[in-house]
Design a protein around this motif. Structure first.
Motif, PDB file in Angstrom:
ATOM      1  N   PRO A  42       0.824  -1.223   0.000  1.00  0.00           N
ATOM      2  CA  PRO A  42       0.000   0.000   0.000  1.00  0.00           C
ATOM      3  C   PRO A  42       0.851   1.263   0.000  1.00  0.00           C
ATOM      4  N   PRO A  43       0.280   2.407  -0.395  1.00  0.00           N
ATOM      5  CA  PRO A  43       1.027   3.670  -0.374  1.00  0.00           C
ATOM      6  C   PRO A  43       1.521   4.001   1.034  1.00  0.00           C
ATOM      7  N   GLY A  44       2.740   4.534   1.105  1.00  0.00           N
ATOM      8  CA  GLY A  44       3.281   4.943   2.391  1.00  0.00           C
ATOM      9  C   GLY A  44       3.826   3.813   3.234  1.00  0.00           C
ATOM     10  N   ALA A  45       4.006   2.619   2.643  1.00  0.00           N
ATOM     11  CA  ALA A  45       4.503   1.475   3.414  1.00  0.00           C
ATOM     12  C   ALA A  45       6.036   1.458   3.488  1.00  0.00           C
ATOM     13  N   GLY A  46       6.698   2.149   2.528  1.00  0.00           N
ATOM     14  CA  GLY A  46       8.160   2.199   2.536  1.00  0.00           C
ATOM     15  C   GLY A  46       8.811   1.488   1.358  1.00  0.00           C
ATOM     16  N   LYS A  47       8.063   1.273   0.279  1.00  0.00           N
ATOM     17  CA  LYS A  47       8.596   0.548  -0.885  1.00  0.00           C
ATOM     18  C   LYS A  47       9.763   1.298  -1.519  1.00  0.00           C
ATOM     19  N   LYS A  48       9.546   2.557  -1.844  1.00  0.00           N
ATOM     20  CA  LYS A  48      10.584   3.340  -2.530  1.00  0.00           C
ATOM     21  C   LYS A  48      11.807   3.544  -1.632  1.00  0.00           C
ATOM     22  N   THR A  49      11.581   3.719  -0.344  1.00  0.00           N
ATOM     23  CA  THR A  49      12.704   3.877   0.589  1.00  0.00           C
ATOM     24  C   THR A  49      13.562   2.619   0.636  1.00  0.00           C
ATOM     25  N   LEU A  50      12.906   1.456   0.613  1.00  0.00           N
ATOM     26  CA  LEU A  50      13.644   0.191   0.584  1.00  0.00           C
ATOM     27  C   LEU A  50      14.464   0.069  -0.702  1.00  0.00           C
ATOM     28  N   ASN A 169      -0.774  -2.272  -6.300  1.00  0.00           N
ATOM     29  CA  ASN A 169      -1.727  -3.370  -6.436  1.00  0.00           C
ATOM     30  C   ASN A 169      -1.135  -4.430  -7.361  1.00  0.00           C
ATOM     31  N   ILE A 170      -0.666  -5.531  -6.783  1.00  0.00           N
ATOM     32  CA  ILE A 170       0.018  -6.555  -7.585  1.00  0.00           C
ATOM     33  C   ILE A 170      -0.946  -7.291  -8.506  1.00  0.00           C
ATOM     34  N   SER A 171      -2.237  -7.281  -8.189  1.00  0.00           N
ATOM     35  CA  SER A 171      -3.209  -7.983  -9.031  1.00  0.00           C
ATOM     36  C   SER A 171      -3.347  -7.334 -10.401  1.00  0.00           C
ATOM     37  N   LYS A 172      -2.904  -6.076 -10.540  1.00  0.00           N
ATOM     38  CA  LYS A 172      -2.965  -5.384 -11.833  1.00  0.00           C
ATOM     39  C   LYS A 172      -1.693  -5.553 -12.655  1.00  0.00           C
ATOM     40  N   VAL A 173      -0.758  -6.340 -12.125  1.00  0.00           N
ATOM     41  CA  VAL A 173       0.470  -6.646 -12.859  1.00  0.00           C
ATOM     42  C   VAL A 173       0.312  -8.031 -13.460  1.00  0.00           C
ATOM     43  N   GLY A 188       1.770  -2.589   4.916  1.00  0.00           N
ATOM     44  CA  GLY A 188       1.543  -1.296   5.556  1.00  0.00           C
ATOM     45  C   GLY A 188       1.794  -1.396   7.051  1.00  0.00           C
ATOM     46  N   PRO A 189       2.358  -0.368   7.677  1.00  0.00           N
ATOM     47  CA  PRO A 189       2.623  -0.428   9.115  1.00  0.00           C
ATOM     48  C   PRO A 189       1.327  -0.433   9.927  1.00  0.00           C
ATOM     49  N   SER A 190       1.361  -1.087  11.075  1.00  0.00           N
ATOM     50  CA  SER A 190       0.199  -1.082  11.966  1.00  0.00           C
ATOM     51  C   SER A 190       0.105   0.269  12.670  1.00  0.00           C
ATOM     52  N   HIS A 191      -1.018   0.526  13.323  1.00  0.00           N
ATOM     53  CA  HIS A 191      -1.192   1.785  14.055  1.00  0.00           C
ATOM     54  C   HIS A 191      -0.136   1.925  15.151  1.00  0.00           C
ATOM     55  N   VAL A 217      -3.554  10.694  14.931  1.00  0.00           N
ATOM     56  CA  VAL A 217      -2.782  10.811  13.688  1.00  0.00           C
ATOM     57  C   VAL A 217      -2.668   9.446  13.002  1.00  0.00           C
ATOM     58  N   ALA A 218      -2.409   8.400  13.783  1.00  0.00           N
ATOM     59  CA  ALA A 218      -2.288   7.044  13.211  1.00  0.00           C
ATOM     60  C   ALA A 218      -3.604   6.599  12.584  1.00  0.00           C
ATOM     61  N   LEU A 219      -4.719   6.907  13.241  1.00  0.00           N
ATOM     62  CA  LEU A 219      -6.028   6.519  12.709  1.00  0.00           C
ATOM     63  C   LEU A 219      -6.334   7.276  11.419  1.00  0.00           C
ATOM     64  N   LEU A 220      -6.000   8.573  11.400  1.00  0.00           N
ATOM     65  CA  LEU A 220      -6.264   9.398  10.220  1.00  0.00           C
ATOM     66  C   LEU A 220      -5.367   9.010   9.043  1.00  0.00           C
ATOM     67  N   SER A 221      -4.192   8.476   9.336  1.00  0.00           N
ATOM     68  CA  SER A 221      -3.218   8.166   8.275  1.00  0.00           C
ATOM     69  C   SER A 221      -3.610   6.964   7.431  1.00  0.00           C
ATOM     70  N   GLN A 222      -4.531   6.120   7.929  1.00  0.00           N
ATOM     71  CA  GLN A 222      -4.943   4.916   7.211  1.00  0.00           C
ATOM     72  C   GLN A 222      -3.737   4.015   6.891  1.00  0.00           C
ATOM     73  N   ARG A 223      -2.864   3.852   7.882  1.00  0.00           N
ATOM     74  CA  ARG A 223      -1.674   2.989   7.809  1.00  0.00           C
ATOM     75  C   ARG A 223      -0.676   3.458   6.749  1.00  0.00           C
ATOM     76  N   ASN A 224      -0.658   4.742   6.484  1.00  0.00           N
ATOM     77  CA  ASN A 224       0.281   5.340   5.543  1.00  0.00           C
ATOM     78  C   ASN A 224       1.270   6.161   6.352  1.00  0.00           C
ATOM     79  N   LEU A 225       2.498   5.678   6.498  1.00  0.00           N
ATOM     80  CA  LEU A 225       3.481   6.333   7.360  1.00  0.00           C
ATOM     81  C   LEU A 225       3.859   7.715   6.840  1.00  0.00           C
ATOM     82  N   ARG A 226       3.999   7.844   5.533  1.00  0.00           N
ATOM     83  CA  ARG A 226       4.343   9.146   4.953  1.00  0.00           C
ATOM     84  C   ARG A 226       3.272  10.175   5.297  1.00  0.00           C
ATOM     85  N   ARG A 227       2.009   9.765   5.139  1.00  0.00           N
ATOM     86  CA  ARG A 227       0.910  10.675   5.448  1.00  0.00           C
ATOM     87  C   ARG A 227       0.879  11.012   6.938  1.00  0.00           C
TER      88      ARG A 227
END
Length: 354
Positions: A42-50, A169-173, A188-191, A217-227
């Motif tokens: 999901p967005p904000g999980a840290g893919k690009k950083t990794l 979304n890997i299902s679209k690949v 995605g990171p947990s709250h 903030v964690a609830l509003l972020s929807q498990r998106n760390l960047r957000r």
């Protein structure tokens, strides 16, 4: 510098959020085997950083010396000459681009531009790898034709080029593309993990995050760390500090989507549809992805609908989300979703309340 960039980990050793994934990637680099990779999550999980940390592990600090350029590409087709502009981020060892930026011309970008980049190998300086890395963002947004072209490119230039792809979304690949890659799921990171990272970043800034504020903030972020980090920094800048009473709110575009959803529920008429169209255009003009707009509208509508209607509305949203992927003009499909919802809602209201 924004906190989200200032405290981004730059090496695999410093990853706190995805320690196991980082450790496995490091073993892969040490072994000398480096296949094509597909990072998904999901967005904000840290893919690009990794991925950036992985490139540094392979090539050293030189991979972080990047330049950003937008250049025109001239592609010769059998019947015409196609001119496209593409923004790339490159170092001596890798090139990052997003082929989906050129819309339905993405297959030509894959066929021609990536081929040209793949042919140019980096110099093997100080024992570095003798292949170049192409980092492709948002692979799940590529058309089917582009993904088929990508499969052939991966096979033909595998000796001098490695592809690292990032998707939400890997299902679209396509399966043929997935089967040629090492697929790395980045959850995605947990709250609780988000609250821990917020406290860590705040501590480095000489601040503390109250428990209640961190939870909101964690609830509003929807498990998106960047957000989550951006939301916390905005709250700090707006209020001059962080305490239990500090208010946090969604981004402006989400508030605007909530307003559009309320408009759709209040009145179902051609006049209201015309007004909603103008607001959708405004969001698109501010570069809000249409998929996110549709998802935000659906989420807000589901909160206010009767259970009897929810299943039907989700089906309609799924249908037009699929059309968004296939079509060229997002406004057509967004407006069609709004019109279809208005018709369904008005029909339900008349059946139940006369």
């Amino acid at each position: 510098m924004l906190w989200v960039d200032k405290y981004r980990p730059h090496s695999l050793d410093k990853f706190e959020l995805h320690k196991q994934i980082a450790a496995n990637l490091k073993k892969l680099v040490v072994s000398g085997d480096f296949p094509h990779c597909l990072f998904y999550g999901p967005p904000g999980a840290g893919k690009k950083t990794l991925v950036v940390a992985l490139l540094r592990e392979v090539y050293g600090p030189g991979a972080e010396k990047i330049k950003v350029e937008t250049r025109p590409w001239s592609i010769e087709l059998p019947s015409r000459k196609l001119e496209v502009e593409l923004t790339t981020i490159s170092s001596n060892y890798h090139v990052e681009l997003n082929p989906s930026d050129v819309g339905n011309n993405d297959r030509y970008v894959v066929q021609e531009v990536i081929k040209e980049l793949a042919r140019n190998r980096p110099l093997d300086v100080a024992g570095n790898k003798g292949f170049k890395v192409l980092l492709l963002s948002e692979v799940d947004r590529l058309s089917r034709e582009a993904q088929q072209s990508l499969r052939r490119t991966m096979e033909k230039y595998s000796a001098g080029c490695r592809l690292i792809m990032v998707a939400s979304n890997i299902s679209k690949v396509m399966e043929p593309v997935r089967s040629r890659c090492l697929c790395v799921r980045v959850p995605g990171p947990s709250h609780a993990q988000i609250q821990e990272q917020l406290s860590l970043v705040a501590r480095k800034e000489g601040l503390s995050v109250p428990v209640g504020l961190g939870e909101r903030v964690a609830l509003l972020s929807q498990r998106n760390l960047r957000r989550a980090l951006l939301t916390l920094e905005v709250a700090y800048v707006q209020h001059g500090g962080l305490d239990e009473a500090t208010k946090v709110q969604p981004p402006d575009w989400e508030l605007y989507c909530m307003e559009i959803a309320n408009d759709m529920l209040q009145e179902q008429s051609p006049k209201r549809l015309y007004q909603v169209r103008g607001k959708l255009y405004e969001l698109l003009g501010n570069c809000i992805p249409p998929e996110l707009m549709l998802r935000a509208l659906l989420s807000e509508l589901l909160r206010k609908l009767d259970d009897e209607l929810k299943v039907e509305v989700v089906k309609v949203a799924a249908f037009y989300e699929h059309r968004l992927q296939q079509g060229q003009k997002p406004i057509f499909h967004l407006e069609a979703f709004v019109a279809k919802f208005m018709a369904l809602y008005k029909q339900w209201m008349q059946a139940n309340f006369g």
